[in-house]
Design a protein around this motif. Structure first.
Motif, mmCIF file in Angstrom:
data_model
loop_
_atom_site.group_PDB
_atom_site.id
_atom_site.type_symbol
_atom_site.label_atom_id
_atom_site.label_comp_id
_atom_site.label_asym_id
_atom_site.label_seq_id
_atom_site.Cartn_x
_atom_site.Cartn_y
_atom_site.Cartn_z
ATOM 1 N N GLY A 72 41.013 -38.172 -47.474
ATOM 2 C CA GLY A 72 41.234 -39.115 -47.766
ATOM 3 C C GLY A 72 39.819 -38.538 -48.533
ATOM 4 N N PRO A 73 38.638 -40.335 -48.194
ATOM 5 C CA PRO A 73 37.512 -39.464 -48.709
ATOM 6 C C PRO A 73 36.439 -39.514 -47.025
ATOM 7 N N GLY A 74 35.353 -39.939 -47.096
ATOM 8 C CA GLY A 74 34.841 -39.655 -46.141
ATOM 9 C C GLY A 74 34.506 -38.957 -45.006
ATOM 10 N N ARG A 75 34.505 -37.841 -45.307
ATOM 11 C CA ARG A 75 34.346 -36.507 -44.875
ATOM 12 C C ARG A 75 33.525 -35.463 -46.308
ATOM 13 N N SER A 76 32.937 -35.278 -45.348
ATOM 14 C CA SER A 76 31.688 -34.175 -46.446
ATOM 15 C C SER A 76 32.472 -32.882 -46.293
ATOM 16 N N THR A 77 32.197 -32.661 -47.566
ATOM 17 C CA THR A 77 32.347 -31.096 -48.589
ATOM 18 C C THR A 77 32.230 -30.066 -47.284
ATOM 19 N N GLU A 78 31.018 -29.600 -46.669
ATOM 20 C CA GLU A 78 30.268 -29.026 -45.591
ATOM 21 C C GLU A 78 31.025 -28.901 -43.669
ATOM 22 N N ALA A 79 31.999 -30.720 -44.104
ATOM 23 C CA ALA A 79 32.729 -30.635 -42.419
ATOM 24 C C ALA A 79 34.268 -29.851 -43.890
ATOM 25 N N LYS A 80 34.679 -30.446 -44.642
ATOM 26 C CA LYS A 80 35.971 -29.335 -44.841
ATOM 27 C C LYS A 80 36.287 -28.205 -44.691
ATOM 28 N N GLN A 81 34.570 -27.384 -45.007
ATOM 29 C CA GLN A 81 34.461 -25.917 -45.299
ATOM 30 C C GLN A 81 34.911 -25.611 -43.775
ATOM 31 N N LYS A 82 34.099 -26.212 -43.008
ATOM 32 C CA LYS A 82 33.841 -25.544 -41.720
ATOM 33 C C LYS A 82 35.466 -25.803 -40.866
ATOM 34 N N PHE A 83 36.368 -26.354 -41.621
ATOM 35 C CA PHE A 83 37.384 -27.019 -41.282
ATOM 36 C C PHE A 83 38.118 -26.189 -41.245
ATOM 37 N N ALA A 84 38.153 -25.556 -42.746
ATOM 38 C CA ALA A 84 38.981 -24.576 -43.543
ATOM 39 C C ALA A 84 38.745 -23.325 -41.933
ATOM 40 N N ALA A 85 36.930 -22.969 -41.924
ATOM 41 C CA ALA A 85 37.360 -21.876 -40.770
ATOM 42 C C ALA A 85 37.568 -22.004 -40.066
ATOM 43 N N LYS A 86 37.278 -22.989 -39.872
ATOM 44 C CA LYS A 86 38.337 -23.296 -37.913
ATOM 45 C C LYS A 86 39.480 -22.907 -37.870
ATOM 46 N N ILE A 87 40.405 -23.971 -38.804
ATOM 47 C CA ILE A 87 41.955 -22.983 -38.774
ATOM 48 C C ILE A 87 42.342 -21.633 -38.935
ATOM 49 N N THR A 88 41.618 -20.987 -40.009
ATOM 50 C CA THR A 88 41.399 -19.960 -40.449
ATOM 51 C C THR A 88 41.270 -19.366 -38.857
ATOM 52 N N GLU A 89 40.518 -19.094 -37.806
ATOM 53 C CA GLU A 89 39.639 -18.330 -36.934
ATOM 54 C C GLU A 89 41.211 -18.692 -35.720
ATOM 55 N N ILE A 90 42.040 -20.756 -36.075
ATOM 56 C CA ILE A 90 43.431 -20.670 -34.581
ATOM 57 C C ILE A 90 44.278 -20.158 -35.373
ATOM 58 N N LEU A 91 45.110 -19.485 -36.674
ATOM 59 C CA LEU A 91 45.529 -18.819 -36.690
ATOM 60 C C LEU A 91 45.464 -17.442 -36.869
ATOM 61 N N SER A 92 44.858 -16.970 -37.073
ATOM 62 C CA SER A 92 44.055 -16.060 -36.861
ATOM 63 C C SER A 92 44.631 -14.843 -35.641
ATOM 64 N N GLU A 93 43.759 -16.054 -34.870
ATOM 65 C CA GLU A 93 44.032 -15.788 -33.074
ATOM 66 C C GLU A 93 45.299 -15.564 -33.042
ATOM 67 N N ASN A 94 46.246 -16.946 -32.496
ATOM 68 C CA ASN A 94 47.417 -17.196 -32.652
ATOM 69 C C ASN A 94 48.849 -16.871 -33.055
ATOM 70 N N LEU A 95 48.575 -16.391 -34.244
ATOM 71 C CA LEU A 95 49.272 -15.340 -35.025
ATOM 72 C C LEU A 95 49.361 -14.078 -35.103
ATOM 73 N N GLY A 96 48.210 -13.826 -34.753
ATOM 74 C CA GLY A 96 47.950 -12.100 -34.634
ATOM 75 C C GLY A 96 47.719 -11.838 -36.666
ATOM 76 N N CYS A 97 47.105 -12.183 -37.110
ATOM 77 C CA CYS A 97 47.210 -12.240 -38.539
ATOM 78 C C CYS A 97 45.949 -12.377 -38.720
ATOM 79 N N LYS A 98 45.196 -10.954 -39.898
ATOM 80 C CA LYS A 98 43.265 -10.913 -39.984
ATOM 81 C C LYS A 98 43.031 -12.234 -40.809
ATOM 82 N N LYS A 99 41.757 -12.966 -40.912
ATOM 83 C CA LYS A 99 41.777 -13.460 -41.274
ATOM 84 C C LYS A 99 41.522 -14.142 -42.494
#
Length: 134
Positions: A72-99
């Motif tokens: 929902g509202p209340g989160r900046s675009t910058e924060a959402k983009q940073k969170f997307a990058a972090k989710i990518t990192e977490i999934l890559s490290e744990n699932l063994g896939c490329k970012k």
């Protein structure tokens, strides 16, 4: 309440999935404004091996992690983009896939976003591409 739905190939280790389920809410609390980890609901869906396709051809074990993040509202675009990058990192490290194999769709009342490999992806032609078409 923010939600994250992750689709991954069937057969990932339970420990890898559990690590993702622990790390993603923590990252949300650290990165997203107005968000506590108890507020985030994360769901995991496993795709059947018979549903693996690349370029229209069936392939084995090729399902890349896909994430649908609804917020929902209340989160900046910058924060959402940073969170997307972090989710990518977490999934890559744990699932063994490329970012670059991780796809994230951010659905927000303030505008939707798409990320590949943790970086925003915009599907519009750049000015120089438009000129070349003429």
């Amino acid at each position: 309440m923010p939600t994250i739905d992750i689709t991954m190939r069937k057969g990932c280790s339970d420990q890898a999935i559990e690590n993702c389920l622990l790390q993603i809410p923590k990252a949300a609390e650290d990165i997203l404004e107005n968000t506590k980890k108890r507020m985030l609901r994360v769901s995991v869906f496993e795709a059947e091996p018979e549903m693996n396709f690349e370029n229209g051809e069936a392939v084995e074990n090729k399902i890349n992690p896909s994430v649908v993040f609804t917020i929902g509202p209340g989160r900046s675009t910058e924060a959402k983009q940073k969170f997307a990058a972090k989710i990518t990192e977490i999934l890559s490290e744990n699932l063994g896939c490329k970012k670059e194999e991780v796809r994230i769709y951010i659905l927000s009342s303030e505008g939707n976003h798409f990320a590949i490999g943790g970086r925003p992806k915009v599907f519009q032609k750049l000015p120089e591409e438009k000129k070349e078409e003429k």
